[in-house]
Design a protein around this motif. Structure first.
Motif, PDB file in Angstrom:
ATOM      1  N   GLY A  16       0.783  -1.177   0.034  1.00  0.00           N
ATOM      2  CA  GLY A  16      -0.062   0.002  -0.070  1.00  0.00           C
ATOM      3  C   GLY A  16       0.931   1.369   0.171  1.00  0.00           C
ATOM      4  O   GLY A  16       2.091   1.185   0.036  1.00  0.00           O
ATOM      5  N   SER A  17       0.040   2.357   0.164  1.00  0.00           N
ATOM      6  CA  SER A  17       0.823   3.879  -0.041  1.00  0.00           C
ATOM      7  C   SER A  17       0.137   4.685   1.217  1.00  0.00           C
ATOM      8  O   SER A  17      -0.870   4.275   1.684  1.00  0.00           O
ATOM      9  CB  SER A  17       0.517   4.320  -1.295  1.00  0.00           C
ATOM     10  OG  SER A  17       0.964   3.573  -2.433  1.00  0.00           O
ATOM     11  N   LEU A  18       1.107   5.533   1.789  1.00  0.00           N
ATOM     12  CA  LEU A  18       0.751   6.487   2.551  1.00  0.00           C
ATOM     13  C   LEU A  18       1.714   7.895   2.011  1.00  0.00           C
ATOM     14  O   LEU A  18       2.492   7.739   1.562  1.00  0.00           O
ATOM     15  CB  LEU A  18       1.170   6.400   4.075  1.00  0.00           C
ATOM     16  CG  LEU A  18       0.279   5.127   4.773  1.00  0.00           C
ATOM     17  CD1 LEU A  18       0.905   4.893   6.024  1.00  0.00           C
ATOM     18  CD2 LEU A  18      -1.036   5.789   4.744  1.00  0.00           C
ATOM     19  N   ARG A  19       0.992   9.036   2.453  1.00  0.00           N
ATOM     20  CA  ARG A  19       1.718  10.511   2.293  1.00  0.00           C
ATOM     21  C   ARG A  19       1.821  11.107   3.324  1.00  0.00           C
ATOM     22  O   ARG A  19       0.937  11.194   4.033  1.00  0.00           O
ATOM     23  CB  ARG A  19       1.024  11.132   1.123  1.00  0.00           C
ATOM     24  CG  ARG A  19       1.794  12.369   0.604  1.00  0.00           C
ATOM     25  CD  ARG A  19       1.643  13.046  -0.317  1.00  0.00           C
ATOM     26  NE  ARG A  19       0.448  14.096   0.029  1.00  0.00           N
ATOM     27  CZ  ARG A  19       0.281  15.307  -0.378  1.00  0.00           C
ATOM     28  NH1 ARG A  19       0.843  15.674  -1.657  1.00  0.00           N
ATOM     29  NH2 ARG A  19      -0.637  15.947  -0.010  1.00  0.00           N
ATOM     30  N   LEU A  20       2.944  11.251   3.842  1.00  0.00           N
ATOM     31  CA  LEU A  20       3.229  12.107   5.168  1.00  0.00           C
ATOM     32  C   LEU A  20       3.517  13.407   4.941  1.00  0.00           C
ATOM     33  O   LEU A  20       3.868  13.696   3.743  1.00  0.00           O
ATOM     34  CB  LEU A  20       4.504  11.354   5.958  1.00  0.00           C
ATOM     35  CG  LEU A  20       4.511   9.982   6.101  1.00  0.00           C
ATOM     36  CD1 LEU A  20       5.856   9.666   6.893  1.00  0.00           C
ATOM     37  CD2 LEU A  20       3.193   9.643   7.003  1.00  0.00           C
TER      38      LEU A  20
END
Length: 113
Positions: A16-20
């Motif tokens: 999956g992906s996340l953006r901080l």
């Protein structure tokens, strides 16, 4: 007040992906190099990525090709786009300003297998 505020962490599955995001206040953001670090349980804090004030980027070998650091000087914000996440990316992620030795409070990223 000088501070860094991170957001965007959470729980995600492998792949999956996340953006901080890290918003800075109380500093002249545009002239500062910025960095992201992380610390996993029982391990030392380690460098993830840096970006200079003119946009030169550097990455740890473990995240090259998967993570992308960027900045928006108009918003006083630095970002870390994290794709193809792995369980070993699980850590607390911190924003850092080297010139001020200023750390954010951290945001937890957990990648489930």
């Amino acid at each position: 007040q000088v501070q860094l505020v991170e957001s965007g962490g959470g729980l995600v599955q492998t792949g999956g992906s996340l953006r901080l995001s890290c918003e800075a206040s109380g500093i002249i953001f545009s002239v500062n190099n910025m960095g992201w670090y992380r610390q996993a349980p029982g391990k030392q804090r380690e460098l993830v990525a840096t970006i200079t004030r003119i946009g030169i980027k550097n990455y740890a070998d473990s995240v090259k090709g998967r993570f992308t650091i960027s900045r928006d000087n108009a918003k006083n914000t630095v970002y870390l786009q994290m794709d193809s996440l792995k369980p070993e990316d699980t850590a607390v992620y911190y924003c850092y300003v080297p010139s001020s030795q200023l750390w954010g409070q951290g945001t937890q990223v957990t990648v489930s297998s």
